[in-house]
Design an enzyme around this catalytic site. Structure first.
Site, PDB file in Angstrom:
ATOM      1  CE1 TYR A  91     -14.776  11.956 -18.251  1.00 34.30           C
ATOM      2  CE2 TYR A  91     -13.486  11.832 -16.465  1.00 34.30           C
ATOM      3  CZ  TYR A  91     -14.259  11.330 -17.713  1.00 34.30           C
ATOM      4  OH  TYR A  91     -14.053  10.006 -17.446  1.00 34.30           O
TER       5      TYR A  91
ATOM      6  CE  LYS B 185      -8.994   8.751 -20.931  1.00 31.09           C
ATOM      7  NZ  LYS B 185      -8.661   8.730 -19.121  1.00 31.09           N
TER       8      LYS B 185
ATOM      9  CG  ASP C 206      -6.746  16.882 -16.902  1.00 29.37           C
ATOM     10  OD1 ASP C 206      -6.003  16.489 -17.559  1.00 29.37           O
ATOM     11  OD2 ASP C 206      -8.199  16.682 -16.382  1.00 29.37           O
TER      12      ASP C 206
ATOM     13  NE  ARG D 122      -3.084   0.659   3.246  1.00 29.47           N
ATOM     14  CZ  ARG D 122      -2.813   0.057   4.208  1.00 29.47           C
ATOM     15  NH1 ARG D 122      -3.170  -0.838   4.457  1.00 29.47           N
ATOM     16  NH2 ARG D 122      -2.557   0.816   5.323  1.00 29.47           N
TER      17      ARG D 122
END
Length: 357
Positions: free
Chosen positions: A86, A182, A157, A35
């Site tokens: 988005y 992406k 972003d 983690r």
């Protein structure tokens, strides 16, 4: 990025960062549990951080990275976000607003005066390098400078640009967000996100929060994203060349009402885009007469894929207003978002022409 994140240059060492599928580690060193991240994720973060000019923190998805930024804000804090962006990210902000965790102010990021007017008293300014899917471009350096004068945290972003085209940290951003799903990974086989910051204390806090929440990416995802990052430059070179040529041809097609591509000199966002970007970009949108025409086009493409998402080596199209969230933001019914891939440009154009016929 080809050399970054490699193992040490010692005899017998592997050339590539290995996949280390361990959930726990022996005591005796700082890391004890997956983690906290692992060696494979460390390698991806090292490469992306070097590319973007800061420290990278990888997440299980882009939305997990966005949630981490929201988690930095005080209860009842005020976030200024684009009115058209988005929709998945906007949903996160709207949900936080509905729960009373945040006060969300949505403005047109291309309207500099409106953004400036919303900054006093804000805790966060969120911008996209080019809005998804409308491709409106903010006056990025100007707005980041103004936000800092108001002591407002800023996050950009940069998914549509990648660090090869725009490095927001160099323009004064506190944080950069990437959906690594992406262009960074580039093969439509990874779900992953990342934040990058030049602030060491901020990076430490984000890593600590990620550990508590458990939004660390998987080992295989980190490996694939790093492998994709190695070819980012050559992929983007071909994608941008294709996008620029197709935008030019689409603008002259009788069935196309408008083309949105900031890399084109005739685009109203061109001056703003070239002020921050080192290339014309890989994303474009174009408008057809109505939803029926756009749906018919998407159904008829053959080489081009009708699917959501973007940034892979294959070209993808989608009518974004098919989603209620997009319609509520004012996305035109006939707008088609086009993520341009690396296929032969003449093959792509032939597919477009037959689908528009």
């Amino acid at each position: 990025m080809v050399a970054a994140g490699r193992p040490e240059h010692t005899g017998g060492a592997p050339l590539n960062a290995p996949i280390v599928p361990a959930s726990t580690y022996r005591h005796g060193r700082e890391r004890t549990y997956q983690r906290e991240g692992g060696p494979t994720t460390d390698a991806f973060e090292a490469a992306l951080g070097e590319l973007d000019g800061g420290s990278a923190i990888a997440y299980s998805a882009g939305t997990a990275a966005v949630s981490a930024v929201i988690g930095l804000l005080p209860l009842g804090g005020r976030a200024v976000v684009p009115a058209s962006m988005y929709w998945g990210v906007l949903n996160l902000f709207q949900d936080a607003g509905a729960d009373g965790r945040l006060r969300v102010v949505a403005v047109d990021q291309a309207d500099t005066d409106a953004v400036l007017a919303a900054l006093p008293g804000a805790d966060l300014l969120w911008l996209e390098v080019a809005s998804n899917p409308m491709l409106s471009v903010p006056k990025l350096p100007w707005l980041l400078t103004a936000a800092h004068a108001e002591e407002v945290l800023t996050c950009v972003d940069a998914t549509f640009a990648t660090p090869l085209l725009v490095r927001p940290l160099e323009h004064g951003a506190d944080l950069v967000m990437h959906s690594a799903t992406k262009f960074l990974s580039g093969h439509s086989d990874v779900l992953m996100g990342a934040l990058v910051t030049a602030d060491a204390a901020m990076a430490q806090r984000l890593r600590a929060d990620r550990y508590l929440v458990g939004s660390v990416p998987g080992v295989l995802e980190s490996y694939l994203a790093l492998r994709g990052l190695r070819t980012l430059a050559v992929r983007l070179e071909r994608q941008q060349a294709n996008a620029a040529e197709l935008a030019r041809r689409l603008a002259g097609h009788d069935a196309v009402i408008a083309v949105r591509y900031p890399g084109a000199p005739a685009d109203p966002m061109h001056e703003r885009w070239t002020a921050i970007a080192s290339g014309p970009g890989m994303m474009l949108s174009f408008e057809l007469a109505d939803a029926a025409h756009a749906d018919r086009f998407c159904d008829r493409v053959g080489l081009i894929v009708h699917a959501t998402s973007l940034g892979g080596v294959e070209s993808l199209v989608e009518r974004r207003s098919r989603y209620e969230g997009e319609r509520s933001m004012g996305t035109p019914d006939g707008l088609v978002r086009f993520s341009v891939g690396i296929e032969n440009v003449e093959d792509l154009w032939a597919d477009i022409v037959q689908a528009l016929a």
